[in-house]
Design a protein around this motif. Sequence first.
Motif, PDB file in Angstrom:
ATOM      1  N   ILE A 175     -11.022  -8.384  48.160  1.00 18.42           N
ATOM      2  CA  ILE A 175     -12.141  -8.882  47.367  1.00 18.42           C
ATOM      3  C   ILE A 175     -11.676 -10.156  46.680  1.00 18.42           C
ATOM      4  O   ILE A 175     -10.723 -10.142  45.901  1.00 18.42           O
ATOM      5  N   VAL A 176     -12.331 -11.265  47.004  1.00 21.04           N
ATOM      6  CA  VAL A 176     -12.037 -12.531  46.341  1.00 21.04           C
ATOM      7  C   VAL A 176     -12.830 -12.520  45.039  1.00 21.04           C
ATOM      8  O   VAL A 176     -14.060 -12.516  45.052  1.00 21.04           O
ATOM      9  N   SER A 181      -5.823  -1.566  44.219  1.00 14.93           N
ATOM     10  CA  SER A 181      -4.472  -1.205  43.797  1.00 14.93           C
ATOM     11  C   SER A 181      -3.513  -2.388  43.870  1.00 14.93           C
ATOM     12  O   SER A 181      -2.356  -2.271  43.496  1.00 14.93           O
ATOM     13  N   VAL A 182      -4.021  -3.538  44.332  1.00 14.30           N
ATOM     14  CA  VAL A 182      -3.175  -4.720  44.524  1.00 14.30           C
ATOM     15  C   VAL A 182      -3.911  -5.965  44.033  1.00 14.30           C
ATOM     16  O   VAL A 182      -5.107  -6.115  44.281  1.00 14.30           O
ATOM     17  N   ILE A 183      -3.167  -6.837  43.365  1.00 15.88           N
ATOM     18  CA  ILE A 183      -3.645  -8.178  43.026  1.00 15.88           C
ATOM     19  C   ILE A 183      -2.800  -9.149  43.839  1.00 15.88           C
ATOM     20  O   ILE A 183      -1.572  -9.077  43.825  1.00 15.88           O
ATOM     21  N   ILE A 184      -3.449 -10.044  44.557  1.00 18.87           N
ATOM     22  CA  ILE A 184      -2.767 -11.052  45.368  1.00 18.87           C
ATOM     23  C   ILE A 184      -2.800 -12.372  44.615  1.00 18.87           C
ATOM     24  O   ILE A 184      -3.863 -12.830  44.197  1.00 18.87           O
ATOM     25  N   LEU A 238     -15.370 -18.296  54.381  1.00 21.72           N
ATOM     26  CA  LEU A 238     -14.700 -17.070  54.839  1.00 21.72           C
ATOM     27  C   LEU A 238     -15.498 -16.300  55.882  1.00 21.72           C
ATOM     28  O   LEU A 238     -15.190 -15.140  56.160  1.00 21.72           O
ATOM     29  N   LEU A 239     -16.497 -16.942  56.473  1.00 20.13           N
ATOM     30  CA  LEU A 239     -17.273 -16.289  57.528  1.00 20.13           C
ATOM     31  C   LEU A 239     -16.346 -15.810  58.634  1.00 20.13           C
ATOM     32  O   LEU A 239     -15.395 -16.497  59.002  1.00 20.13           O
ATOM     33  N   GLY A 240     -16.594 -14.613  59.139  1.00 25.28           N
ATOM     34  CA  GLY A 240     -15.781 -14.072  60.215  1.00 25.28           C
ATOM     35  C   GLY A 240     -14.634 -13.193  59.736  1.00 25.28           C
ATOM     36  O   GLY A 240     -14.013 -12.518  60.545  1.00 25.28           O
ATOM     37  N   LEU A 241     -14.355 -13.212  58.449  1.00 24.35           N
ATOM     38  CA  LEU A 241     -13.329 -12.309  57.911  1.00 24.35           C
ATOM     39  C   LEU A 241     -14.055 -11.054  57.430  1.00 24.35           C
ATOM     40  O   LEU A 241     -14.488 -10.974  56.278  1.00 24.35           O
ATOM     41  N   ILE A 273      -4.168 -18.292  51.788  1.00 24.12           N
ATOM     42  CA  ILE A 273      -3.708 -17.080  51.088  1.00 24.12           C
ATOM     43  C   ILE A 273      -4.662 -15.920  51.370  1.00 24.12           C
ATOM     44  O   ILE A 273      -4.228 -14.786  51.647  1.00 24.12           O
ATOM     45  N   ILE A 274      -5.965 -16.167  51.334  1.00 26.46           N
ATOM     46  CA  ILE A 274      -6.961 -15.117  51.566  1.00 26.46           C
ATOM     47  C   ILE A 274      -6.869 -14.582  52.999  1.00 26.46           C
ATOM     48  O   ILE A 274      -6.882 -13.368  53.221  1.00 26.46           O
ATOM     49  N   VAL A 275      -6.747 -15.478  53.957  1.00 26.55           N
ATOM     50  CA  VAL A 275      -6.629 -15.064  55.368  1.00 26.55           C
ATOM     51  C   VAL A 275      -5.367 -14.219  55.561  1.00 26.55           C
ATOM     52  O   VAL A 275      -5.394 -13.172  56.231  1.00 26.55           O
ATOM     53  N   ARG A 276      -4.266 -14.640  54.977  1.00 27.58           N
ATOM     54  CA  ARG A 276      -3.018 -13.874  55.094  1.00 27.58           C
ATOM     55  C   ARG A 276      -3.147 -12.512  54.423  1.00 27.58           C
ATOM     56  O   ARG A 276      -2.680 -11.494  54.964  1.00 27.58           O
ATOM     57  N   ALA A 277      -3.795 -12.461  53.262  1.00 29.75           N
ATOM     58  CA  ALA A 277      -4.010 -11.179  52.569  1.00 29.75           C
ATOM     59  C   ALA A 277      -4.890 -10.259  53.406  1.00 29.75           C
ATOM     60  O   ALA A 277      -4.655  -9.045  53.463  1.00 29.75           O
ATOM     61  N   ALA A 278      -5.881 -10.826  54.080  1.00 28.06           N
ATOM     62  CA  ALA A 278      -6.792 -10.026  54.914  1.00 28.06           C
ATOM     63  C   ALA A 278      -6.062  -9.375  56.080  1.00 28.06           C
ATOM     64  O   ALA A 278      -6.476  -8.327  56.567  1.00 28.06           O
ATOM     65  N   ARG A 279      -4.951  -9.966  56.513  1.00 28.01           N
ATOM     66  CA  ARG A 279      -4.141  -9.360  57.570  1.00 28.01           C
ATOM     67  C   ARG A 279      -3.272  -8.232  57.031  1.00 28.01           C
ATOM     68  O   ARG A 279      -2.848  -7.364  57.780  1.00 28.01           O
TER      69      ARG A 279
END
Length: 163
Positions: free
Chosen positions: A32-33, A84-87, A59-62, A20-26
């Motif tokens: 911010i986790v 402005s967004v909560i994932i 999450l190294l590299g993101l 989920i975090i990787v997809r949100a980063a795209r």
Amino acid sequence: MTIAVCPGSFDPVTMGHKDIIVRAARMYERVIVAVAESPSRKAPLFSLEKRLKFLNSSLLGLDNVGVAGFDGLLVEFAKAKKASVIIKGLRAMTDFEYEFQMAQINHKLYPEIETVFLVARPRYSFLSSSTVKEVAVYGGCLDDLVPEEIRGDIIRCFREKEF
């Protein structure tokens, strides 16, 4: 810049969380986790420091992802970070029911915030931190359940009972 917050207890972080975090980063310029220090729904097994360490290692590299602990209302944390967004990740309809209510109250408290739901990939739809802890306590295989970067640390924590 669009800043998204991806909150949770991450006790511990799973491959589902990481996905989920990787997809949100795209999708967003900055993610911010947000690690809840003492979530109201459940008492964490791992200390906040360990959970932050596990996430940072996983999450190294993101480069557009940061990790921070928080205590209190998520919307206050989001406001302070100018998000402005909560994932939120969803595994099943039961997740949706709870998260839908939370999205409504968060929007009431902070009208500028939007909640975006990301549906878990099928290979992670069964996965939860509780499941990982259950497998780990009995010495089961954690392959594909937690990020490889922290698998040994989690096994060691359970073996030495250092949470």
